[in-house]
Design an enzyme around this catalytic site. Sequence first.
Site, PDB file in Angstrom:
ATOM      1  N   ASP A   2      13.636  10.708 -21.623  1.00  8.30           N
ATOM      2  CA  ASP A   2      13.913   9.292 -21.828  1.00  8.30           C
ATOM      3  C   ASP A   2      15.426   9.105 -22.043  1.00  8.30           C
ATOM      4  OD1 ASP A   2      12.556   6.506 -22.590  1.00  8.30           O
ATOM      5  OD2 ASP A   2      13.899   6.968 -24.255  1.00  8.30           O
ATOM      6  N   HIS A  10       4.452   8.168 -20.072  1.00  7.40           N
ATOM      7  CA  HIS A  10       5.869   8.292 -20.387  1.00  7.40           C
ATOM      8  C   HIS A  10       6.183   9.439 -21.346  1.00  7.40           C
ATOM      9  CE1 HIS A  10       9.991   7.120 -21.014  1.00  7.40           C
ATOM     10  NE2 HIS A  10       9.799   7.009 -22.307  1.00  7.40           N
TER      11      HIS A  10
END
Length: 316
Positions: free
Chosen positions: A116, A294
Amino acid sequence: MAGSGRQDAGMTTDFPEPIRVPVNGVELEVFEAGREHAGRPVVLCHGWPEHAYSWRHQVPVLAAAGYHVIVPNQRGYGNSSRPADVTAYDIAHLSGDLVALLDHYGYEDATFVGHDWGAAVVWGLTLLHPERVNAVVNLSLPYLERGEKPWIESMEEVLGGDFYFVHFNRQPGVADALFDAHTSQFLRNLYRKNTPQLGMAPIDLARAAAPLGEPVMSDSELAVFVAAFEASGFTGGINWYRNLDRNWHLLADVDPIIRQPTLMIYGDRDTIQRSPRLAEFVPGVEVVSLDCGHWIQQERPQETNQAILKWLDQRR
């Protein structure tokens, strides 16, 4: 100080005790394992709103494989320094922290692994200090092309003012206060599997009374994140977003090509778009896709570990 279990703040799994390392004008809270393997450093860089603990499944496996594993809470997170100045969180400062961390341990270079926002920092570090990075492993966030306009300006034109990247920049302090007021609820709703997160999703999640999907982690693991952000607040991490356009300017004259061997790990269900031109900017890239969303290394820890170790072994 590797090997001792962490029991405070709900940290019930075996995780190294932290040390505080002075770097680049701040102090970072750093967890490490495998110091006996000095000379084979791997630095793990977390994203938002995460914590070094997000790498809990990777730390012991990498250490057992013979690597010196270094996991900082980057500036703004955990018990690391949280400067008040927004510009103290630009890519020059964030990459400078990691360079200084290598200096602290006496390393000329290391393999950097990012997820991320941590991936964004690793991409930026590799562009600004290529001599300090011998290999790159990034999860979820591909290389971001610089483009003709600053990133927030471009996002505002395409996605509108409600997109959370834009909102964080145009309405400073609003999201910070909301997340601070609903820390447990926000993180509980955020760390889920198979839930779309677009537009104003983070702010919507902070307000939602009930979560969707399946939890990514146990209650005791989630408690570690909640305790950390209840102590630190969210402003430091959100300030990373508030430097995107500043970073665009800082990278203006930098060679945009990543020349290090690179492994890119995508989650098939992640809402972050893949880069169709990744190989143009990262010609040495290998791509792995996992069946997850994610939170790749937390959703699919075994598969993530296998992919990273296999790739590192091939490089050796």
